[in-house]
Design a protein around this motif. Structure first.
Motif, short mmCIF file in Angstrom:
data_model
loop_
_atom_site.label_atom_id
_atom_site.label_comp_id
_atom_site.label_asym_id
_atom_site.label_seq_id
_atom_site.Cartn_x
_atom_site.Cartn_y
_atom_site.Cartn_z
N UNK A 25 0.87 -1.17 0.00
CA UNK A 25 0.00 0.00 0.00
C UNK A 25 0.91 1.22 0.00
N UNK A 26 0.77 2.06 -1.02
CA UNK A 26 1.63 3.22 -1.17
C UNK A 26 0.81 4.48 -0.90
N UNK A 27 1.28 5.29 0.05
CA UNK A 27 0.59 6.52 0.41
C UNK A 27 1.28 7.72 -0.26
N UNK A 28 0.48 8.52 -0.98
CA UNK A 28 0.99 9.73 -1.60
C UNK A 28 0.15 10.91 -1.12
N UNK A 29 0.73 12.10 -1.21
CA UNK A 29 0.01 13.31 -0.83
C UNK A 29 0.98 14.39 -0.43
N UNK A 42 -1.55 2.20 9.98
CA UNK A 42 -2.16 1.31 8.99
C UNK A 42 -1.38 -0.01 8.93
N UNK A 43 -0.06 0.09 8.91
CA UNK A 43 0.78 -1.11 8.88
C UNK A 43 0.53 -1.98 10.11
N UNK A 174 -6.79 7.93 13.48
CA UNK A 174 -7.50 6.64 13.57
C UNK A 174 -8.64 6.57 12.56
N UNK A 175 -9.38 7.67 12.40
CA UNK A 175 -10.48 7.70 11.42
C UNK A 175 -9.93 7.58 10.00
N UNK A 176 -8.82 8.24 9.74
CA UNK A 176 -8.19 8.18 8.43
C UNK A 176 -7.73 6.76 8.12
N UNK A 177 -7.09 6.12 9.08
CA UNK A 177 -6.61 4.75 8.90
C UNK A 177 -7.78 3.80 8.65
N UNK A 178 -8.84 3.96 9.40
CA UNK A 178 -10.04 3.12 9.20
C UNK A 178 -10.61 3.31 7.80
N UNK A 179 -10.68 4.56 7.35
CA UNK A 179 -11.23 4.82 6.01
C UNK A 179 -10.33 4.24 4.91
N UNK A 180 -9.02 4.35 5.08
CA UNK A 180 -8.10 3.75 4.10
C UNK A 180 -8.33 2.25 4.04
#
Length: 186
Positions: A25-29, A42-43, A174-180
């Motif tokens: 899983x690659x995160x960009x931004x 997330x990991x 935590x909300x961001x990780x859950x949504x991902x």
């Protein structure tokens, strides 16, 4: 081999390729979008390893990111980043990239080959609120470029390369990780 068997074999190969792509899983931004912080969580939540490409670059080049950006200049920094990222060979890993990764077509093609690209989309006012140390953070800016110009330049590139886009505004980590994680299941 019969035609039907060949088609089944090709379908099986496509499915295996798709599963291999799901391997990383690659995160960009943008800087400040939460790639490193959410990437670690997330990991942990998915039982994967974690890699931060900014730290990888610092380790391989033997200097802080900001010092490297200052000494190599914008183009030189992008060249170094692309070389290092294009050689990444990992499996079952969350990879947090530097915000400038999208300038390297070779890097992005490689990352697309080894995983699913998730764009953490955060509005410019939120980026400004989160980033306090622009001069020491290791942000690859062109001479005279403002953070807002950088945001406007990069956003279309993030959108271009993203397999999944997740908004980071107004969310806890935590909300961001859950949504991902939920988006990866779709």
């Amino acid at each position: 081999m019969r035609k039907m068997d060949k088609m089944k074999e090709m379908d099986k190969m496509k499915e295996m390729d798709k599963m291999r792509k799901m391997d990383n899983i690659i995160l960009i931004g943008m800087p400040g979008s939460g790639k490193s912080t959410s990437g670690i969580l997330l990991a942990k939540s998915l039982g994967l390893s974690f890699m931060d490409t900014d730290l990888l670059i610092q380790q391989q080049e033997g200097m802080l990111l900001q010092d490297l950006a200052d000494s190599a200049g914008f183009s030189g920094f992008i060249e170094i980043e692309e070389k290092i990222i294009s050689q990444i060979q990992v499996s079952k890993c969350v990879i947090s990239t530097g915000g400038s990764v999208v300038y390297g077509e070779k890097s992005m093609a490689h990352l697309k080959d080894i995983g699913i690209i998730v764009f953490l989309d955060v509005t410019f006012p939120e980026i400004m609120r989160r980033i306090q140390n622009i001069s020491t953070r290791g942000i690859a800016l062109k001479e005279g470029q403002s953070l807002e110009n950088l945001y406007e330049e990069r956003r279309p590139l993030y959108e271009k390369y993203a397999d999944i886009t997740v908004s980071g505004d107004g969310k806890t980590i935590e909300e961001l990780v859950t949504e991902i994680a939920e988006n990866l299941q779709k």
